[in-house]
Design a protein around this motif. Structure first.
Motif, PDB file in Angstrom:
ATOM      1  N   GLY A 165     164.950  37.811  -4.439  1.00  0.00           N
ATOM      2  CA  GLY A 165     165.701  37.974  -5.882  1.00  0.00           C
ATOM      3  C   GLY A 165     164.956  38.820  -6.922  1.00  0.00           C
ATOM      4  N   GLN A 166     163.698  38.220  -6.924  1.00  0.00           N
ATOM      5  CA  GLN A 166     162.717  38.699  -8.099  1.00  0.00           C
ATOM      6  C   GLN A 166     162.489  40.234  -7.892  1.00  0.00           C
ATOM      7  OE1 GLN A 166     159.124  36.307  -7.903  1.00  0.00           O
ATOM      8  NE2 GLN A 166     160.367  34.513  -8.660  1.00  0.00           N
ATOM      9  N   LEU A 167     162.253  40.634  -6.367  1.00  0.00           N
ATOM     10  CA  LEU A 167     161.959  41.894  -5.755  1.00  0.00           C
ATOM     11  C   LEU A 167     163.106  42.851  -6.569  1.00  0.00           C
ATOM     12  CD1 LEU A 167     160.296  44.128  -4.733  1.00  0.00           C
ATOM     13  CD2 LEU A 167     161.414  43.459  -2.459  1.00  0.00           C
ATOM     14  N   ALA A 168     164.428  42.312  -6.305  1.00  0.00           N
ATOM     15  CA  ALA A 168     165.625  43.231  -6.569  1.00  0.00           C
ATOM     16  C   ALA A 168     165.399  43.433  -8.093  1.00  0.00           C
ATOM     17  CB  ALA A 168     166.874  42.319  -5.869  1.00  0.00           C
ATOM     18  N   GLU A 169     165.296  42.329  -8.856  1.00  0.00           N
ATOM     19  CA  GLU A 169     165.283  42.549 -10.205  1.00  0.00           C
ATOM     20  C   GLU A 169     164.227  43.526 -10.829  1.00  0.00           C
ATOM     21  OE1 GLU A 169     166.447  42.056 -14.269  1.00  0.00           O
ATOM     22  OE2 GLU A 169     167.311  41.446 -12.430  1.00  0.00           O
ATOM     23  N   MET A 174     162.373  54.392   2.186  1.00  0.00           N
ATOM     24  CA  MET A 174     163.319  55.700   2.834  1.00  0.00           C
ATOM     25  C   MET A 174     164.757  55.600   2.392  1.00  0.00           C
ATOM     26  SD  MET A 174     162.317  55.056   6.831  1.00  0.00           S
ATOM     27  CE  MET A 174     163.526  55.925   7.499  1.00  0.00           C
ATOM     28  N   LEU A 175     165.036  54.642   1.621  1.00  0.00           N
ATOM     29  CA  LEU A 175     166.409  54.423   0.981  1.00  0.00           C
ATOM     30  C   LEU A 175     166.160  54.496  -0.671  1.00  0.00           C
ATOM     31  CD1 LEU A 175     167.605  51.114   2.905  1.00  0.00           C
ATOM     32  CD2 LEU A 175     168.263  53.728   3.406  1.00  0.00           C
ATOM     33  N   PRO A 176     167.209  54.938  -1.285  1.00  0.00           N
ATOM     34  CA  PRO A 176     166.997  54.954  -2.612  1.00  0.00           C
ATOM     35  C   PRO A 176     167.009  53.738  -3.321  1.00  0.00           C
ATOM     36  CG  PRO A 176     168.970  56.431  -1.754  1.00  0.00           C
ATOM     37  CD  PRO A 176     168.363  55.453  -0.582  1.00  0.00           C
ATOM     38  N   PRO A 177     166.212  53.660  -4.470  1.00  0.00           N
ATOM     39  CA  PRO A 177     166.078  52.519  -5.122  1.00  0.00           C
ATOM     40  C   PRO A 177     167.346  51.796  -5.254  1.00  0.00           C
ATOM     41  CG  PRO A 177     164.933  54.115  -6.136  1.00  0.00           C
ATOM     42  CD  PRO A 177     165.682  54.767  -5.245  1.00  0.00           C
ATOM     43  N   ALA A 178     168.651  52.376  -5.979  1.00  0.00           N
ATOM     44  CA  ALA A 178     169.713  51.563  -6.154  1.00  0.00           C
ATOM     45  C   ALA A 178     170.278  50.873  -4.833  1.00  0.00           C
ATOM     46  CB  ALA A 178     170.799  52.458  -6.950  1.00  0.00           C
ATOM     47  N   THR A 179     170.208  51.579  -3.654  1.00  0.00           N
ATOM     48  CA  THR A 179     170.597  50.981  -2.594  1.00  0.00           C
ATOM     49  C   THR A 179     169.775  49.961  -1.946  1.00  0.00           C
ATOM     50  OG1 THR A 179     171.469  53.287  -1.678  1.00  0.00           O
ATOM     51  CG2 THR A 179     171.097  51.669  -0.011  1.00  0.00           C
ATOM     52  N   VAL A 180     168.600  50.120  -2.312  1.00  0.00           N
ATOM     53  CA  VAL A 180     167.857  48.934  -1.830  1.00  0.00           C
ATOM     54  C   VAL A 180     168.211  47.775  -2.634  1.00  0.00           C
ATOM     55  CG1 VAL A 180     165.331  47.708  -1.732  1.00  0.00           C
ATOM     56  CG2 VAL A 180     165.921  50.171  -0.936  1.00  0.00           C
ATOM     57  N   VAL A 181     168.307  47.763  -4.093  1.00  0.00           N
ATOM     58  CA  VAL A 181     168.537  46.767  -4.998  1.00  0.00           C
ATOM     59  C   VAL A 181     170.075  46.132  -4.279  1.00  0.00           C
ATOM     60  CG1 VAL A 181     169.521  46.002  -7.282  1.00  0.00           C
ATOM     61  CG2 VAL A 181     167.612  47.511  -7.042  1.00  0.00           C
ATOM     62  N   GLU A 182     171.082  47.034  -4.070  1.00  0.00           N
ATOM     63  CA  GLU A 182     172.447  46.494  -3.555  1.00  0.00           C
ATOM     64  C   GLU A 182     172.145  45.541  -2.324  1.00  0.00           C
ATOM     65  OE1 GLU A 182     176.457  48.076  -1.820  1.00  0.00           O
ATOM     66  OE2 GLU A 182     174.945  49.583  -2.789  1.00  0.00           O
TER      67      GLU A 182
END
Length: 225
Positions: A173-177, A115-123
């Protein structure tokens, strides 16, 4: 998992205290806090009295005696019953032996993160990782001084919780990367969906386009269609 007459985990902690010896409620609270049980069992004085009354009603504990010192309020001392000992034994065996489905908040968040943009999820994931790092470091510091001399037997749940935090930190951490480097499967349709939303399209518009076949099956799958 079996249906328990009193299912609040705090009830098992109370039974554990009374398994050792009769106690009054404040003494139980003090004992649990001194042993760091707040790390694994939600503890508050209001809930404690409610749990004690439920245990008493179900015959798992009983009033052993009442005490009064000077002008202080009367104190009720509780003891565990034979039924309470059996309940505590069976409950503890089941908790250790049988995996149970739990619903951690992070699982809910991850299951709906599209539901959130990829960049937001990474942050957000990176912020969580920072908080996890701080908590893991804090727990490491707790194992110094007097705590270092506590036998491992009485720190098992502390080490378990730390191990779970370390595992969560590594996975997230791996998921964010993987999201950051666009290697997570389905990234393109996720990115496309939010690009369209950013252009002003509504989810209703996008669903209509999917129904009309203007998107591939991958986007339809992402939207559950």
């Amino acid at each position: 998992m079996s249906k328990r007459p009193v299912s609040n985990p705090l009830a098992l902690a109370v039974l554990s205290c009374l398994w050792e010896r009769p106690m009054y409620p404040y003494e139980m609270t003090t004992s649990m806090r001194e042993r760091g049980k707040e790390d694994s069992i939600r503890l508050n004085f209001g809930s404690l009295y409610s749990v004690i009354k439920s245990l008493e009603k179900n015959g798992l504990i009983a009033v052993a005696q009442t005490e009064r010192e000077g002008n202080r309020p009367e104190r009720v001392v509780y003891e565990i019953t034979d039924a309470g000992r059996r309940e505590a034994d069976e409950w503890l065996r089941e908790l250790i032996d049988t995996p149970a489905k739990e619903y951690p908040a992070i699982e809910t968040g991850l299951s709906l993160m599209a539901m959130l943009p990829p960049a937001t999820v990474v942050e957000l994931l990176e912020k969580r990782v920072e908080r996890l790092d701080a908590e893991i470091a804090s727990r490491g510091k707790q194992l110094t001084g007097e705590a270092a001399a506590v036998p491992e037997l009485f720190m098992v749940e502390f080490h378990y919780k730390t191990a779970m935090l370390v595992a969560e930190r590594a996975h997230l951490g791996q998921l964010a990367e993987r999201i950051r480097n666009r290697s997570i499967e389905g990234f393109e349709m996720w990115e496309q969906l939010h690009a369209l939303l950013a252009q002003g399209l509504s989810m209703a518009d996008i669903n209509t386009m999917v129904s009309a076949g203007d998107f591939g099956q991958e986007v339809a799958d992402l939207l559950g269609q």
